[in-house]
Design a protein around this motif. Sequence first.
Motif, PDB file in Angstrom:
ATOM      1  N   ASP A 147       0.814  -1.188  -0.114  1.00 24.04           N
ATOM      2  CA  ASP A 147      -0.034   0.000   0.054  1.00 24.04           C
ATOM      3  C   ASP A 147       0.826   1.317   0.080  1.00 24.04           C
ATOM      4  OD1 ASP A 147       0.935  -0.001   2.579  1.00 24.04           O
ATOM      5  OD2 ASP A 147      -0.965  -0.195   3.558  1.00 24.04           O
ATOM      6  N   GLY A 148       2.232   1.009  -0.151  1.00 26.23           N
ATOM      7  CA  GLY A 148       3.144   2.411  -0.295  1.00 26.23           C
ATOM      8  C   GLY A 148       3.508   2.837   1.125  1.00 26.23           C
ATOM      9  N   GLY A 149       3.164   2.216   2.271  1.00 30.83           N
ATOM     10  CA  GLY A 149       3.527   2.669   3.508  1.00 30.83           C
ATOM     11  C   GLY A 149       5.121   2.463   3.810  1.00 30.83           C
ATOM     12  N   ALA A 150       5.263   2.846   4.952  1.00 30.11           N
ATOM     13  CA  ALA A 150       6.902   2.758   5.356  1.00 30.11           C
ATOM     14  C   ALA A 150       7.093   1.545   6.482  1.00 30.11           C
ATOM     15  CB  ALA A 150       7.338   4.076   5.887  1.00 30.11           C
ATOM     16  N   ARG A 151       6.264   0.787   6.597  1.00 28.41           N
ATOM     17  CA  ARG A 151       6.313  -0.165   7.729  1.00 28.41           C
ATOM     18  C   ARG A 151       7.709  -1.087   7.251  1.00 28.41           C
ATOM     19  NH1 ARG A 151       1.624  -3.138   7.585  1.00 28.41           N
ATOM     20  NH2 ARG A 151       1.385  -2.437   5.435  1.00 28.41           N
ATOM     21  N   ARG A 152       8.340  -1.899   8.204  1.00 28.45           N
ATOM     22  CA  ARG A 152       9.001  -2.963   8.140  1.00 28.45           C
ATOM     23  C   ARG A 152       8.536  -4.094   8.660  1.00 28.45           C
ATOM     24  NH1 ARG A 152      12.876  -1.032   4.402  1.00 28.45           N
ATOM     25  NH2 ARG A 152      13.030   1.249   4.944  1.00 28.45           N
ATOM     26  N   ILE A 153       8.466  -5.134   7.489  1.00 31.57           N
ATOM     27  CA  ILE A 153       7.781  -6.538   8.015  1.00 31.57           C
ATOM     28  C   ILE A 153       8.458  -7.070   9.168  1.00 31.57           C
ATOM     29  CG2 ILE A 153       9.394  -7.897   6.506  1.00 31.57           C
ATOM     30  CD1 ILE A 153       6.975  -9.331   5.581  1.00 31.57           C
ATOM     31  N   GLU A 154       9.738  -6.897   9.570  1.00 31.84           N
ATOM     32  CA  GLU A 154      10.239  -7.620  10.584  1.00 31.84           C
ATOM     33  C   GLU A 154       9.749  -6.994  11.929  1.00 31.84           C
ATOM     34  OE1 GLU A 154      14.709  -8.869  12.357  1.00 31.84           O
ATOM     35  OE2 GLU A 154      14.584  -8.307  10.384  1.00 31.84           O
ATOM     36  N   ASP A 155       9.486  -5.852  11.969  1.00 29.88           N
ATOM     37  CA  ASP A 155       8.911  -4.988  13.036  1.00 29.88           C
ATOM     38  C   ASP A 155       7.320  -5.694  13.218  1.00 29.88           C
ATOM     39  OD1 ASP A 155      11.081  -3.464  13.208  1.00 29.88           O
ATOM     40  OD2 ASP A 155      10.101  -1.864  12.174  1.00 29.88           O
ATOM     41  N   ALA A 156       6.665  -6.107  12.323  1.00 32.46           N
ATOM     42  CA  ALA A 156       5.384  -6.459  12.456  1.00 32.46           C
ATOM     43  C   ALA A 156       5.180  -8.099  13.000  1.00 32.46           C
ATOM     44  CB  ALA A 156       4.794  -6.655  10.948  1.00 32.46           C
ATOM     45  N   VAL A 157       6.322  -8.829  12.544  1.00 28.66           N
ATOM     46  CA  VAL A 157       6.067 -10.253  12.844  1.00 28.66           C
ATOM     47  C   VAL A 157       7.463 -10.957  13.268  1.00 28.66           C
ATOM     48  CG1 VAL A 157       4.367 -10.792  11.035  1.00 28.66           C
ATOM     49  CG2 VAL A 157       6.582 -10.895  10.206  1.00 28.66           C
ATOM     50  N   GLY A 158       8.625  -9.974  13.350  1.00 32.15           N
ATOM     51  CA  GLY A 158       9.933 -10.574  13.830  1.00 32.15           C
ATOM     52  C   GLY A 158      10.531 -11.348  12.472  1.00 32.15           C
ATOM     53  N   GLY A 159      11.674 -12.090  12.745  1.00 31.75           N
ATOM     54  CA  GLY A 159      12.300 -12.541  11.718  1.00 31.75           C
ATOM     55  C   GLY A 159      13.255 -13.875  12.243  1.00 31.75           C
ATOM     56  N   PHE A 160      13.332 -14.752  11.215  1.00 28.97           N
ATOM     57  CA  PHE A 160      14.265 -16.089  11.848  1.00 28.97           C
ATOM     58  C   PHE A 160      15.582 -15.890  11.506  1.00 28.97           C
ATOM     59  CE2 PHE A 160      10.220 -18.265  10.322  1.00 28.97           C
ATOM     60  CZ  PHE A 160       9.945 -18.559  11.508  1.00 28.97           C
ATOM     61  N   PRO A 161      16.716 -16.155  12.261  1.00 25.31           N
ATOM     62  CA  PRO A 161      17.958 -16.024  12.125  1.00 25.31           C
ATOM     63  C   PRO A 161      18.263 -17.003  10.723  1.00 25.31           C
ATOM     64  CG  PRO A 161      17.854 -16.395  14.385  1.00 25.31           C
ATOM     65  CD  PRO A 161      16.435 -16.671  13.773  1.00 25.31           C
ATOM     66  N   VAL A 162      19.479 -17.017  10.053  1.00 22.60           N
ATOM     67  CA  VAL A 162      19.812 -17.769   9.066  1.00 22.60           C
ATOM     68  C   VAL A 162      21.071 -18.615   9.509  1.00 22.60           C
ATOM     69  CG1 VAL A 162      20.595 -18.001   6.894  1.00 22.60           C
ATOM     70  CG2 VAL A 162      18.737 -16.404   7.400  1.00 22.60           C
ATOM     71  N   VAL A 163      20.995 -19.980   9.413  1.00 25.83           N
ATOM     72  CA  VAL A 163      22.371 -20.687   9.846  1.00 25.83           C
ATOM     73  C   VAL A 163      22.751 -21.449   8.546  1.00 25.83           C
ATOM     74  CG1 VAL A 163      21.539 -20.880  12.016  1.00 25.83           C
ATOM     75  CG2 VAL A 163      20.790 -22.534  10.817  1.00 25.83           C
ATOM     76  N   THR A 164      24.018 -22.002   8.821  1.00 25.72           N
ATOM     77  CA  THR A 164      24.654 -22.851   7.942  1.00 25.72           C
ATOM     78  C   THR A 164      25.292 -23.953   8.907  1.00 25.72           C
ATOM     79  OG1 THR A 164      26.601 -21.706   7.685  1.00 25.72           O
ATOM     80  CG2 THR A 164      24.759 -21.135   6.189  1.00 25.72           C
ATOM     81  N   GLU A 165      25.932 -24.885   7.940  1.00 23.20           N
ATOM     82  CA  GLU A 165      26.686 -26.155   8.399  1.00 23.20           C
ATOM     83  C   GLU A 165      26.002 -26.888   9.491  1.00 23.20           C
ATOM     84  OE1 GLU A 165      30.500 -24.963   9.667  1.00 23.20           O
ATOM     85  OE2 GLU A 165      30.917 -23.769   7.778  1.00 23.20           O
ATOM     86  N   GLN A 166      24.933 -27.141   9.276  1.00 24.70           N
ATOM     87  CA  GLN A 166      23.911 -28.026  10.042  1.00 24.70           C
ATOM     88  C   GLN A 166      24.642 -29.587   9.988  1.00 24.70           C
ATOM     89  OE1 GLN A 166      21.580 -26.765  12.240  1.00 24.70           O
ATOM     90  NE2 GLN A 166      22.984 -25.258  11.678  1.00 24.70           N
ATOM     91  N   PRO A 167      24.302 -30.640  11.100  1.00 25.56           N
ATOM     92  CA  PRO A 167      24.854 -31.594  10.780  1.00 25.56           C
ATOM     93  C   PRO A 167      23.638 -32.574   9.710  1.00 25.56           C
ATOM     94  CG  PRO A 167      23.650 -31.429  12.895  1.00 25.56           C
ATOM     95  CD  PRO A 167      23.965 -30.108  12.208  1.00 25.56           C
ATOM     96  N   ALA A 168      24.062 -33.795   9.181  1.00 27.20           N
ATOM     97  CA  ALA A 168      23.507 -34.347   8.254  1.00 27.20           C
ATOM     98  C   ALA A 168      22.009 -34.925   8.815  1.00 27.20           C
ATOM     99  CB  ALA A 168      24.293 -35.666   7.986  1.00 27.20           C
ATOM    100  N   ASP A 169      22.102 -35.123  10.164  1.00 29.52           N
ATOM    101  CA  ASP A 169      20.813 -35.710  10.561  1.00 29.52           C
ATOM    102  C   ASP A 169      19.995 -34.499  11.521  1.00 29.52           C
ATOM    103  OD1 ASP A 169      22.536 -35.477  12.560  1.00 29.52           O
ATOM    104  OD2 ASP A 169      22.094 -37.603  13.491  1.00 29.52           O
ATOM    105  N   VAL A 170      20.308 -33.333  11.117  1.00 28.81           N
ATOM    106  CA  VAL A 170      19.566 -32.065  11.882  1.00 28.81           C
ATOM    107  C   VAL A 170      18.023 -32.213  11.824  1.00 28.81           C
ATOM    108  CG1 VAL A 170      19.422 -30.579   9.785  1.00 28.81           C
ATOM    109  CG2 VAL A 170      19.367 -29.810  12.195  1.00 28.81           C
ATOM    110  N   THR A 171      17.195 -32.065  12.991  1.00 30.92           N
ATOM    111  CA  THR A 171      15.732 -32.007  12.848  1.00 30.92           C
ATOM    112  C   THR A 171      15.353 -30.493  12.702  1.00 30.92           C
ATOM    113  OG1 THR A 171      15.636 -34.068  14.539  1.00 30.92           O
ATOM    114  CG2 THR A 171      13.830 -32.549  14.291  1.00 30.92           C
ATOM    115  N   VAL A 172      14.498 -30.618  11.501  1.00 29.02           N
ATOM    116  CA  VAL A 172      13.751 -29.337  10.965  1.00 29.02           C
ATOM    117  C   VAL A 172      12.626 -29.426  11.155  1.00 29.02           C
ATOM    118  CG1 VAL A 172      15.820 -28.906   9.808  1.00 29.02           C
ATOM    119  CG2 VAL A 172      13.737 -29.869   8.751  1.00 29.02           C
TER     120      VAL A 172
END
Length: 259
Positions: A147-172
Motif C-alpha cells: 500500500d506504499g507505507g513505510a512499515r518494516r515487515i520484521e517489526d510486524a512479525v519478527g524474523g528467523f536467523p539464518v544458519v549454515t553448516e548443520q549436521p546431516a541428521d539435523v531435525t527441522v
Amino acid sequence: MIALMPSRPAHRAAHSRRAYRILPTLAAMAALLSVDLPDAAAVPPLGVTAEAGSDAAANRVGALFAGGLDGGHFCTAAVVRSADRNVIATAAHCLDHPDTTVFAPGYRDGTAPYGLWKLTGTYVAPSWTDGQDPDDDVAFATVAPADGGARRIEDAVGGFPVVTEQPADVTVAIIGYPSTDETPLRCANTTSLFSDTQRRIDCPDLSGGTSGSPWLADGALAGVLGGYEAGGTVPEVSYSAVMGDQALELYREAAVSAG
C-alpha cells in the motif's frame, strides 16, 4: 554451526537482478546472532503433518500470491532477520515473476493479518539464473508494504536467523502453504543428506505450493523447500539445497540492502 546476519510452480519456476552492498559492521551483525525461538506450543510427533498453530513462528511464514489475494497462492516464504528489517527467504524457482508477486505473512482463511508486501529486490545465484542449478534453489528478496507505507515487515512479525553448516541428521520443522489450503501446515522430522548438496525429509502432504517453505532448525532458517526435483515430485518426500557459501552471500547482500 554458523549463524550470520547478515511460474508458478506446482509443488515445488528465476531470473533476477542482483545488487551488491558492503557487508554490515560486526556490531550490526552481532545483533542478529541470537536465535529468537517462538513461543512453545503443542506440536505433532515427528513425521506427522498437521495444521500449524497461529504462533510467532507461523506468523513469520506466509504465502506468495500472484498479484493479490484473489490471484491464488503458489509458493511459501518466510521473514528472516536483516539490517533493514525487510527480507524474506524462499526458493529461487518461486521468483519467476517478482514484479507481480506479493507476500502475505501469517495468511489464514482468506485474510492477510499483517498486510500484503510487494517485492522490491531479488537475490538469486547466477548459476540458478543461467542454468537453474538445483543446488542454488535458494533466494532472498526485500519487501515493502504493497500500500506504499513505510512499515518494516520484521517489526510486524519478527524474523528467523539464518544458519549454515548443520549436521546431516539435523531435525527441522517445516511450515508451508499447499496451494489448495487456506491455512499453513507444519511437519517436523529428522533429515538426511540425499547428496553433499541436497537434504531430504520425510513429511506427508507437503504438496504444490509448499515450495520455499522454511526448514527451521531450533528456530533458525537452515534451508527452504526446493532444490532436487524442485523440492520433490511426491508430497511425502521433500528436499532442500544445503545452505552453503553461495546462499550465505545472497543473504548478506539482501540483508544489508537499502530495500
